[in-house]
Design a protein around this motif. Structure first.
Motif, PDB file in Angstrom:
ATOM      1  N   ILE A  62       0.841  -1.201   0.000  1.00 51.33           N
ATOM      2  CA  ILE A  62       0.000   0.000   0.000  1.00 51.33           C
ATOM      3  C   ILE A  62       0.875   1.250   0.000  1.00 51.33           C
ATOM      4  CG2 ILE A  62      -1.743   1.308   1.281  1.00 51.33           C
ATOM      5  CD1 ILE A  62      -2.497  -1.373   2.685  1.00 51.33           C
ATOM      6  N   LEU A  63       0.630   2.129  -0.968  1.00 51.57           N
ATOM      7  CA  LEU A  63       1.331   3.422  -1.021  1.00 51.57           C
ATOM      8  C   LEU A  63       0.282   4.530  -1.051  1.00 51.57           C
ATOM      9  CD1 LEU A  63       3.990   2.449  -3.725  1.00 51.57           C
ATOM     10  CD2 LEU A  63       4.466   2.908  -1.311  1.00 51.57           C
ATOM     11  N   ASN A  64      -0.063   5.051   0.101  1.00 53.95           N
ATOM     12  CA  ASN A  64      -1.063   6.110   0.164  1.00 53.95           C
ATOM     13  C   ASN A  64      -0.407   7.477   0.053  1.00 53.95           C
ATOM     14  OD1 ASN A  64      -3.504   4.671   0.402  1.00 53.95           O
ATOM     15  ND2 ASN A  64      -3.062   4.211   2.542  1.00 53.95           N
ATOM     16  N   VAL A  65      -0.728   8.181  -1.034  1.00 52.35           N
ATOM     17  CA  VAL A  65      -0.188   9.536  -1.201  1.00 52.35           C
ATOM     18  C   VAL A  65      -1.276  10.541  -0.807  1.00 52.35           C
ATOM     19  CG1 VAL A  65       1.654   9.021  -2.818  1.00 52.35           C
ATOM     20  CG2 VAL A  65      -0.644   9.319  -3.709  1.00 52.35           C
ATOM     21  N   THR A  66      -1.716  10.391   0.407  1.00 51.90           N
ATOM     22  CA  THR A  66      -2.793  11.219   0.967  1.00 51.90           C
ATOM     23  C   THR A  66      -2.261  11.918   2.217  1.00 51.90           C
ATOM     24  OG1 THR A  66      -3.418   9.366   2.350  1.00 51.90           O
ATOM     25  CG2 THR A  66      -4.605   9.595   0.280  1.00 51.90           C
ATOM     26  N   PRO A  67      -2.892  13.046   2.601  1.00 50.87           N
ATOM     27  CA  PRO A  67      -2.485  13.638   3.880  1.00 50.87           C
ATOM     28  C   PRO A  67      -3.188  12.974   5.067  1.00 50.87           C
ATOM     29  CG  PRO A  67      -4.035  15.074   2.733  1.00 50.87           C
ATOM     30  CD  PRO A  67      -3.816  13.884   1.843  1.00 50.87           C
ATOM     31  N   ASP A  68      -4.240  12.171   4.809  1.00 48.27           N
ATOM     32  CA  ASP A  68      -5.134  11.788   5.906  1.00 48.27           C
ATOM     33  C   ASP A  68      -5.472  10.300   5.991  1.00 48.27           C
ATOM     34  OD1 ASP A  68      -6.514  11.827   3.512  1.00 48.27           O
ATOM     35  OD2 ASP A  68      -8.363  12.610   4.373  1.00 48.27           O
ATOM     36  N   SER A  69      -4.702   9.418   5.332  1.00 45.03           N
ATOM     37  CA  SER A  69      -5.015   7.994   5.474  1.00 45.03           C
ATOM     38  C   SER A  69      -4.844   7.581   6.929  1.00 45.03           C
ATOM     39  CB  SER A  69      -4.102   7.156   4.586  1.00 45.03           C
ATOM     40  OG  SER A  69      -4.538   7.270   3.252  1.00 45.03           O
ATOM     41  N   PHE A  70      -5.594   6.561   7.349  1.00 44.27           N
ATOM     42  CA  PHE A  70      -5.690   6.321   8.788  1.00 44.27           C
ATOM     43  C   PHE A  70      -4.383   5.857   9.410  1.00 44.27           C
ATOM     44  CE2 PHE A  70      -5.825   1.751   9.705  1.00 44.27           C
ATOM     45  CZ  PHE A  70      -5.961   1.202   8.441  1.00 44.27           C
ATOM     46  N   SER A  71      -3.502   5.210   8.642  1.00 46.14           N
ATOM     47  CA  SER A  71      -2.272   4.759   9.293  1.00 46.14           C
ATOM     48  C   SER A  71      -1.001   5.326   8.679  1.00 46.14           C
ATOM     49  CB  SER A  71      -2.194   3.231   9.283  1.00 46.14           C
ATOM     50  OG  SER A  71      -1.673   2.780   8.069  1.00 46.14           O
ATOM     51  N   ASP A  72      -1.046   5.747   7.418  1.00 47.34           N
ATOM     52  CA  ASP A  72       0.193   6.201   6.784  1.00 47.34           C
ATOM     53  C   ASP A  72       0.026   7.529   6.047  1.00 47.34           C
ATOM     54  OD1 ASP A  72      -1.424   5.246   4.809  1.00 47.34           O
ATOM     55  OD2 ASP A  72       0.099   4.050   3.795  1.00 47.34           O
ATOM     56  N   GLY A  73      -1.019   8.268   6.370  1.00 49.12           N
ATOM     57  CA  GLY A  73      -1.246   9.544   5.682  1.00 49.12           C
ATOM     58  C   GLY A  73      -0.117  10.533   5.925  1.00 49.12           C
ATOM     59  N   GLY A  74       0.220  11.299   4.886  1.00 48.10           N
ATOM     60  CA  GLY A  74       1.180  12.389   5.027  1.00 48.10           C
ATOM     61  C   GLY A  74       2.631  11.976   5.085  1.00 48.10           C
ATOM     62  N   ARG A  75       2.914  10.703   4.866  1.00 46.06           N
ATOM     63  CA  ARG A  75       4.324  10.268   4.996  1.00 46.06           C
ATOM     64  C   ARG A  75       5.089  10.301   3.673  1.00 46.06           C
ATOM     65  NH1 ARG A  75       3.673   5.528   9.378  1.00 46.06           N
ATOM     66  NH2 ARG A  75       2.568   6.799  10.890  1.00 46.06           N
ATOM     67  N   LEU A  76       4.385  10.015   2.568  1.00 43.94           N
ATOM     68  CA  LEU A  76       5.084   9.899   1.281  1.00 43.94           C
ATOM     69  C   LEU A  76       4.922  11.202   0.507  1.00 43.94           C
ATOM     70  CD1 LEU A  76       3.988   6.263   0.445  1.00 43.94           C
ATOM     71  CD2 LEU A  76       6.178   7.028   1.376  1.00 43.94           C
ATOM     72  N   THR A  77       5.651  12.225   0.927  1.00 41.38           N
ATOM     73  CA  THR A  77       5.415  13.562   0.386  1.00 41.38           C
ATOM     74  C   THR A  77       6.297  13.886  -0.823  1.00 41.38           C
ATOM     75  OG1 THR A  77       6.825  14.319   2.154  1.00 41.38           O
ATOM     76  CG2 THR A  77       4.474  14.615   2.478  1.00 41.38           C
ATOM     77  N   SER A  78       7.340  13.128  -1.084  1.00 41.85           N
ATOM     78  CA  SER A  78       8.152  13.413  -2.267  1.00 41.85           C
ATOM     79  C   SER A  78       8.256  12.143  -3.112  1.00 41.85           C
ATOM     80  CB  SER A  78       9.566  13.847  -1.863  1.00 41.85           C
ATOM     81  OG  SER A  78      10.287  12.719  -1.391  1.00 41.85           O
ATOM     82  N   PRO A  79       8.452  12.313  -4.445  1.00 41.58           N
ATOM     83  CA  PRO A  79       8.616  11.130  -5.302  1.00 41.58           C
ATOM     84  C   PRO A  79       9.784  10.253  -4.835  1.00 41.58           C
ATOM     85  CG  PRO A  79       8.288  13.090  -6.635  1.00 41.58           C
ATOM     86  CD  PRO A  79       8.401  13.560  -5.217  1.00 41.58           C
TER      87      PRO A  79
END
Ligand code: HH2
Length: 273
Positions: free
Chosen positions: A13-30
């Motif tokens: 799972i790669l969530n590119v969201t600011p608000d996912s319940f467990s990993d939101g906001g972590r993957l901010t750069s390519p």
């Protein structure tokens, strides 16, 4: 075909969201995204699932433009990195799916099971694979209780069968469709456990079964652990699911789940001999 189903396939799972319940906001750069994806593939992932809209209970929906801004650079960067895993786009919007398929995705993971009337046609035209998932209600309100099913398995199976029929009628190749019971989507802890135990009944559709328990609330209810401390619980749920017939495991921490899944797969093989 795109996927071989023995042994079970791990979908990172790669969530590119600011608000996912467990990993939101972590993957901010390519670079951070590709680095994380590379680690997943090294740990055994064969599918990478990119999502730009959180479906956690209570999450606010996002518009297509916002979702596209999030997922397209991510899909393009992952495609360019040639990591050796299939790319999946986790979206309910045909417009987003289409754009991601043009940038290198080959699977559409639709938690609304073709809620967008254009989705099946887009998947068919791109000869893509499709995951249809069972969802009761809408993400924002799906966990508002009471949640009652007269016949949980019957309802899930019926809805998935209808979605598969709709997809095939629109030209999606049946062999490219996967089904998912939608763990945590309008379900209580007891429902999630029943779906895990009776997962094999979805085998009646003759299609690969996707199972996504990763870090979800029912695992917290069972173990008393916070969302960032549910990897062992996730691995246990995945092992149970593989024993009961799951083919694809959608998880955040591929390395933490891989061994449990392989052991369960081995045990299942012995049971079937
Ligand atoms: N669960 C989530 C999102 N997409 N897709 C499938 N096929 N199956 C699932 O169980 C599933 C899914 C929710 O989990 P996550 O992506 O971790 O969180 P969020 O929706 O908050 O981004």
């Amino acid at each position: 075909m795109l996927l071989e189903f023995a042994p079970p396939v791990l979908m990172g799972i790669l969530n590119v969201t600011p608000d996912s319940f467990s990993d939101g906001g972590r993957l901010t750069s390519p670079a951070a995204l590709v680095g994380r994806a590379r680690g997943m593939v090294a740990a055994g992932a064969r599918i990478l699932d990119v999502g730009g809209e959180s479906t956690r209970p209570g999450a606010e929906p996002v518009d297509a433009a916002t979702e596209l801004d999030r997922v397209l650079p991510a899909v393009a960067a992952l495609h360019a990195a040639q990591l050796g895993a299939a790319l999946s786009i986790d979206t309910a919007k045909a417009e987003v799916a289409e754009a991601a398929l043009c940038k290198g995705a080959s699977i559409v993971n639709d938690v609304t099971a073709l809620g967008d009337p254009r989705m099946a046609e887009v998947v068919a035209r791109h000869a893509a694979a499709l995951v249809v998932m069972h969802l009761r209600g809408a993400p924002r309100t799906m966990q508002d209780g009471p949640i009652v099913y007269d016949d949980l398995l019957g309802e899930v199976l019926g809805a998935l069968e209808a979605a598969v029929g709709k997809a095939v009628a629109a030209g999606v190749v049946r062999e490219r469709i996967m089904v998912d019971p939608g763990i945590g989507f309008g379900k209580t802890c007891a429902h999630n456990l029943e779906l895990t135990r009776r997962l094999g009944e979805l085998g009646a559709l003759g299609l690969p079964i996707v199972y996504g328990p990763s870090r979800k609330r029912f695992l917290g209810e069972l173990t008393g652990r916070a969302v960032d401390d549910r990897e062992r619980a996730t691995a246990a749920a995945c092992a149970a699911a593989v024993l009961n017939g799951a083919h694809v495991l959608r998880v955040h921490d591929v390395a933490a789940v891989r061994d449990a899944v392989l052991v369960a797969h081995g045990v299942r093989g012995v049971l079937e001999e």
